[in-house]
Write a protein that holds these residues in place. Structure first.
Motif, PDB file in Angstrom:
ATOM      1  N   ILE A  27      -3.216   1.966  -2.162  1.00 28.58           N
ATOM      2  CA  ILE A  27      -4.520   1.322  -2.020  1.00 28.58           C
ATOM      3  C   ILE A  27      -4.576   0.025  -2.821  1.00 28.58           C
ATOM      4  CG2 ILE A  27      -6.991   1.597  -2.504  1.00 28.58           C
ATOM      5  CD1 ILE A  27      -6.413   4.683  -2.068  1.00 28.58           C
ATOM      6  N   LYS A  28      -4.105   0.065  -4.057  1.00 33.41           N
ATOM      7  CA  LYS A  28      -4.119  -1.127  -4.900  1.00 33.41           C
ATOM      8  C   LYS A  28      -3.210  -2.220  -4.351  1.00 33.41           C
ATOM      9  CE  LYS A  28      -4.949   1.694  -8.944  1.00 33.41           C
ATOM     10  NZ  LYS A  28      -4.267   2.423 -10.008  1.00 33.41           N
ATOM     11  N   ASN A  31      -4.872  -2.821   0.273  1.00 36.99           N
ATOM     12  CA  ASN A  31      -6.135  -2.177   0.629  1.00 36.99           C
ATOM     13  C   ASN A  31      -6.648  -2.528   2.023  1.00 36.99           C
ATOM     14  OD1 ASN A  31      -7.160  -4.728   0.239  1.00 36.99           O
ATOM     15  ND2 ASN A  31      -8.374  -4.204  -1.557  1.00 36.99           N
ATOM     16  N   THR A  32      -6.013  -3.476   2.699  1.00 36.38           N
ATOM     17  CA  THR A  32      -6.375  -3.760   4.091  1.00 36.38           C
ATOM     18  C   THR A  32      -5.793  -2.714   5.037  1.00 36.38           C
ATOM     19  OG1 THR A  32      -4.468  -5.224   4.331  1.00 36.38           O
ATOM     20  CG2 THR A  32      -6.582  -6.244   3.737  1.00 36.38           C
ATOM     21  N   ASP A  35      -7.213   2.856   2.959  1.00 35.61           N
ATOM     22  CA  ASP A  35      -8.614   2.929   2.544  1.00 35.61           C
ATOM     23  C   ASP A  35      -9.072   4.375   2.656  1.00 35.61           C
ATOM     24  OD1 ASP A  35     -11.358   2.807   2.154  1.00 35.61           O
ATOM     25  OD2 ASP A  35     -11.700   1.256   3.657  1.00 35.61           O
ATOM     26  N   LYS A  37     -11.791   5.741   2.159  1.00 36.39           N
ATOM     27  CA  LYS A  37     -13.151   5.932   2.687  1.00 36.39           C
ATOM     28  C   LYS A  37     -13.202   5.821   4.208  1.00 36.39           C
ATOM     29  CE  LYS A  37     -15.244   4.286  -1.539  1.00 36.39           C
ATOM     30  NZ  LYS A  37     -16.002   3.215  -2.179  1.00 36.39           N
ATOM     31  N   ALA A  38     -12.166   5.285   4.806  1.00 39.02           N
ATOM     32  CA  ALA A  38     -12.132   5.084   6.265  1.00 39.02           C
ATOM     33  C   ALA A  38     -11.444   6.268   6.954  1.00 39.02           C
ATOM     34  CB  ALA A  38     -11.387   3.800   6.585  1.00 39.02           C
ATOM     35  N   TRP A  41      -7.525   6.923   7.448  1.00 39.34           N
ATOM     36  CA  TRP A  41      -7.453   6.190   6.185  1.00 39.34           C
ATOM     37  C   TRP A  41      -6.329   5.159   6.154  1.00 39.34           C
ATOM     38  CZ3 TRP A  41      -4.015   6.174   1.920  1.00 39.34           C
ATOM     39  CH2 TRP A  41      -2.898   6.997   2.058  1.00 39.34           C
ATOM     40  N   ASN A  43      -4.889   2.088   8.311  1.00 40.39           N
ATOM     41  CA  ASN A  43      -5.152   1.151   9.401  1.00 40.39           C
ATOM     42  C   ASN A  43      -3.888   0.327   9.629  1.00 40.39           C
ATOM     43  OD1 ASN A  43      -6.032  -0.816  11.158  1.00 40.39           O
ATOM     44  ND2 ASN A  43      -7.261  -1.887   9.642  1.00 40.39           N
ATOM     45  N   GLY A  46      -3.956  -3.498   9.728  1.00 39.95           N
ATOM     46  CA  GLY A  46      -4.429  -4.213   8.563  1.00 39.95           C
ATOM     47  C   GLY A  46      -3.436  -5.149   7.907  1.00 39.95           C
TER      48      GLY A  46
END
Length: 69
Positions: A27-28, A31-32, A35, A37-38, A41, A43, A46
């Motif tokens: 994530i760090k 993060n595109t 994620d 929260k998506a 998770w 994508n 991205g």
């Protein structure tokens, strides 16, 4: 189901939730793509295939990995 697969063209990513130590490196670092929260998770649209593959290689637990055909 603890193992999920994500695909972008010929790049295939495997995520094994049972191996995940939730370090947050994915994530760090990208993060595109990653994620929590998506849904889903990850994508795959991205970032480029190369960027995604490079970030996956940094996974300390091996929960994220690439799959070769």
């Amino acid at each position: 189901m603890p193992v999920k697969h994500y695909t972008k063209d010929e790049l295939k990513i495997k995520w094994d939730s049972e191996k995940c130590i939730h370090s947050g490196i994915c994530i760090k670092g990208l993060n595109t793509v990653f994620d929590i929260k998506a849904r889903p998770w990850i994508n795959m649209d991205g970032a480029s295939k190369q960027e995604i593959a490079e970030q996956v290689r940094k996974c300390p637990s091996g929960a994220l990995s690439t799959i070769e055909d």
